[in-house]
Design a protein around this motif. Structure first.
Motif, short mmCIF file in Angstrom:
data_model
loop_
_atom_site.label_atom_id
_atom_site.label_comp_id
_atom_site.label_asym_id
_atom_site.label_seq_id
_atom_site.Cartn_x
_atom_site.Cartn_y
_atom_site.Cartn_z
N ILE A 314 0.82 -1.21 0.00
CA ILE A 314 0.00 0.00 0.00
C ILE A 314 0.86 1.27 0.00
CG2 ILE A 314 -0.25 0.48 2.48
CD1 ILE A 314 -3.12 0.26 -0.04
N LYS A 315 2.18 1.10 0.10
CA LYS A 315 3.05 2.27 0.28
C LYS A 315 2.94 3.25 -0.88
CE LYS A 315 7.06 1.72 2.15
NZ LYS A 315 8.48 1.35 2.38
N ASP A 316 2.99 2.74 -2.14
CA ASP A 316 2.95 3.65 -3.28
C ASP A 316 1.67 4.46 -3.29
OD1 ASP A 316 5.40 2.77 -4.06
OD2 ASP A 316 4.62 1.29 -5.50
N LEU A 317 0.54 3.80 -3.04
CA LEU A 317 -0.75 4.50 -3.04
C LEU A 317 -0.83 5.52 -1.92
CD1 LEU A 317 -3.55 4.70 -4.37
CD2 LEU A 317 -4.35 2.92 -2.79
N SER A 318 -0.31 5.17 -0.75
CA SER A 318 -0.39 6.09 0.39
C SER A 318 0.54 7.29 0.21
CB SER A 318 -0.04 5.36 1.69
OG SER A 318 1.30 4.88 1.66
N GLN A 319 1.69 7.10 -0.47
CA GLN A 319 2.63 8.21 -0.68
C GLN A 319 2.06 9.26 -1.62
OE1 GLN A 319 6.27 6.31 -1.93
NE2 GLN A 319 6.95 5.92 0.18
N GLN A 320 1.16 8.83 -2.52
CA GLN A 320 0.56 9.80 -3.44
C GLN A 320 -0.26 10.85 -2.69
OE1 GLN A 320 -1.70 7.67 -6.41
NE2 GLN A 320 0.06 6.38 -7.01
N LYS A 321 -0.82 10.46 -1.53
CA LYS A 321 -1.61 11.41 -0.73
C LYS A 321 -0.84 11.82 0.53
CE LYS A 321 -6.05 10.92 -0.52
NZ LYS A 321 -7.44 10.45 -0.30
N HIS A 322 0.43 11.44 0.58
CA HIS A 322 1.28 11.79 1.72
C HIS A 322 0.68 11.29 3.05
CE1 HIS A 322 3.44 14.34 -1.09
NE2 HIS A 322 2.28 14.91 -1.43
N ILE A 323 0.15 10.07 2.99
CA ILE A 323 -0.43 9.43 4.19
C ILE A 323 0.61 8.50 4.78
CG2 ILE A 323 -2.21 7.83 5.02
CD1 ILE A 323 -4.08 8.95 2.93
N THR A 324 0.82 8.62 6.07
CA THR A 324 1.80 7.80 6.78
C THR A 324 1.12 6.58 7.39
OG1 THR A 324 3.05 9.79 7.32
CG2 THR A 324 3.57 7.77 8.55
N VAL A 325 1.68 5.41 7.15
CA VAL A 325 1.12 4.16 7.68
C VAL A 325 2.01 3.70 8.83
CG1 VAL A 325 0.49 1.77 7.18
CG2 VAL A 325 0.20 3.54 5.42
N HIS A 326 1.41 3.54 10.02
CA HIS A 326 2.13 3.08 11.20
C HIS A 326 1.71 1.65 11.53
CE1 HIS A 326 3.43 7.22 12.09
NE2 HIS A 326 2.19 7.59 11.74
N LEU A 327 2.68 0.79 11.73
CA LEU A 327 2.40 -0.61 12.06
C LEU A 327 2.92 -0.91 13.46
CD1 LEU A 327 1.47 -3.47 11.32
CD2 LEU A 327 3.74 -3.85 10.28
N ASP A 328 2.03 -1.37 14.31
CA ASP A 328 2.38 -1.75 15.68
C ASP A 328 1.89 -3.19 15.90
OD1 ASP A 328 3.01 -1.96 18.32
OD2 ASP A 328 1.40 -0.65 19.06
N THR A 329 2.81 -4.13 15.88
CA THR A 329 2.42 -5.54 15.95
C THR A 329 3.34 -6.32 16.87
OG1 THR A 329 2.15 -7.58 14.69
CG2 THR A 329 3.76 -6.01 13.87
N MET A 330 2.78 -7.27 17.56
CA MET A 330 3.58 -8.23 18.33
C MET A 330 4.25 -9.18 17.34
SD MET A 330 0.75 -9.06 21.31
CE MET A 330 1.76 -10.33 22.06
N PRO A 331 5.47 -9.63 17.62
CA PRO A 331 6.17 -10.50 16.67
C PRO A 331 5.59 -11.90 16.61
CG PRO A 331 7.45 -10.25 18.68
CD PRO A 331 6.28 -9.32 18.80
#
Length: 450
Positions: A314-331
């Motif tokens: 989803i990174k390319d699509l989110s960068q077009q709108k300058h939206i930052t994606v944060h991931l917080d996950t247990m391993p």
């Protein structure tokens, strides 16, 4: 405000009506009871005195009295007097003034603590004149009457209680068919299984007719739903091949045409065709799911890695709108699931979050595990109106028709998400505030690998 069930209302109505009927009947009986008791007492007194004449005989100028005269029947005391009004034989009540003058006929006298009815007759045996007197206590008769009233008052609440019990059991039995209808409808609503039927036993009352009508309605609805699903499947199959051919022809035209304006038009047409092809693919998936033909390929997958992969895609699509994606996950959060479908679920929700997100916005993905796998996707986008929230998982439903068309939305993405969740026996909750963002919360059971 207290809300009573129909069973309770009918029980209260039945008990109230029975109570009113008993009260009216008891009241009427008590109103006429006293007069009836007095009438009964006087009749018994008259009969007993007249009967006493058969117990007196004269033998050799000597009076012979039967012992029956000493018996107290129906509360009547009998006594025999000679022509000088002297007591010859019999019994009188204790405390009664036996010197009360003899007077042919009935009379009523009172003492300090009692009331009596007296009935005197003259009985002639040859030349001997006798008086026969009958005495009965009115106070004792009234005491019996009051005793009956006390018994009635004691039995009244017991009667009301048993009336309520009988009314409840009667209503329960009568409404058992209604409960079955309600349970069947609730199961259909919960399981989305239109093949269920009420199927009451044979009967001709209103409730059985209602159940038969409802079953007939379900047959019609199920038939129409099956036809609709089959039509959707057939249309998707028929259109899929032509769309694939058109897409290939677009690629061929793009490679052979060098005119920029024409090339631009062909690219637009290709995007439209690709959008239609995606819709057909989604319809085919949902059609298979409806018909129970969609088979899950479950395996033991690492949800932590899956979320990282989706964030990269989803990174390319989110960068077009300058939206930052944060991931917080247990391993290394592991669960039994279909890898392809779980990626599709995650991507569908993330793509919506980006499409309807604000410029320079934020998307937070959280993955945790306790007794379940909990997956949360939260954005700060335009949000969903409250009136639209219950319908967002419906097929082809769009919150804003103009907005969704401009973004090439098919209205099927969240329908697929919901099916994937149900196929994995999970749950999904959506919270949204207009102009402030939306939060999707997924919970999946952790299945152990066989």
């Amino acid at each position: 405000m207290i809300h009573f069930t129909l069973k309770t209302k009918l029980t209260l109505l039945y008990t109230t009506l029975m109570t009113i009927v008993v009260c009216l009947c008891t009241g009427i009986l008590f109103m006429i009871g006293e007069d009836e008791i007095l009438t009964s007492v006087t009749n018994d007194l008259d009969d007993r005195v007249n009967e006493a004449t058969s117990y007196i005989q004269l033998n050799n100028q000597q009076l012979i009295f039967d012992k029956e005269l000493l018996e107290i029947e129906d509360g009547v005391y009998l006594s025999i007097y000679d022509e000088h009004q002297e007591l010859v034989y019999g019994r009188i009540p204790y405390g009664f003034a036996y010197d009360t003058p003899l007077h042919e006929g009935r009379q009523k006298i009172s003492t300090s603590d009692n009331e009596y009815y007296i009935f005197d007759i003259v009985h002639q045996i040859q030349d001997t004149k006798l008086y026969i007197r009958g005495i009965v206590s009115l106070t004792k008769a009234e005491q019996n009457y009051r005793f009956m009233m006390h018994i009635a008052f004691i039995l009244f609440p017991i009667f009301v209680f048993f009336s309520a019990i009988c009314g409840y059991l009667l209503c329960k039995r009568s409404l058992s068919s209604v409960s079955k209808i309600t349970n069947t409808v609730q199961n259909i609503q919960k399981e989305h299984n239109l093949s269920q039927r009420i199927a009451l036993k044979k009967g001709h009352d209103e409730i059985h007719i209602l159940a038969q009508t409802f079953d007939s309605l379900l047959d019609t609805i199920e038939t129409n739903m099956q036809r609709e699903k089959q039509f959707t499947s057939d249309v998707a199959h028929e259109l899929r091949t032509p769309l694939s051919v058109l897409l290939m022809q677009c690629d061929t035209l793009l490679s052979s045409i060098h005119d920029p304006s024409m090339k631009h038009e062909i690219i637009i047409m290709k995007h439209r065709l690709q959008h239609m092809s995606d819709i057909m693919s989604q319809l085919l998936l949902l059609s298979k799911a409806d018909q129970g033909q969609a088979i899950l390929q479950k395996e033991y997958i690492n949800m932590s890695e899956l979320c990282e992969i989706c964030c990269e895609q989803i990174k390319d699509l989110s960068q077009q709108k300058h939206i930052t994606v944060h991931l917080d996950t247990m391993p290394d959060i592991m669960m039994m699931a279909d890898h392809t479908l779980m990626i599709r679920l995650c991507m569908n929700v993330l793509e919506n979050a980006v499409k309807y997100g604000k410029e320079n916005g934020q998307i937070h993905i959280t993955l945790t595990q306790d007794d379940k796998v909990n997956f949360i996707i939260k954005d700060d986008g335009i949000g969903i109106p409250n009136e639209d929230l219950p319908h967002i998982f419906d097929r082809f439903y769009r919150v804003d028709q103009a907005r969704d068309l401009s973004m090439n939305s098919s209205g099927l993405g969240l329908s697929i998400v919901k099916w994937i969740v149900q196929a994995h026996e999970g749950t999904v909750q959506v919270e949204s505030t207009l102009h402030h963002g939306t939060t999707f919360t997924f919970s999946f059971p952790i299945e152990q690998m066989a």
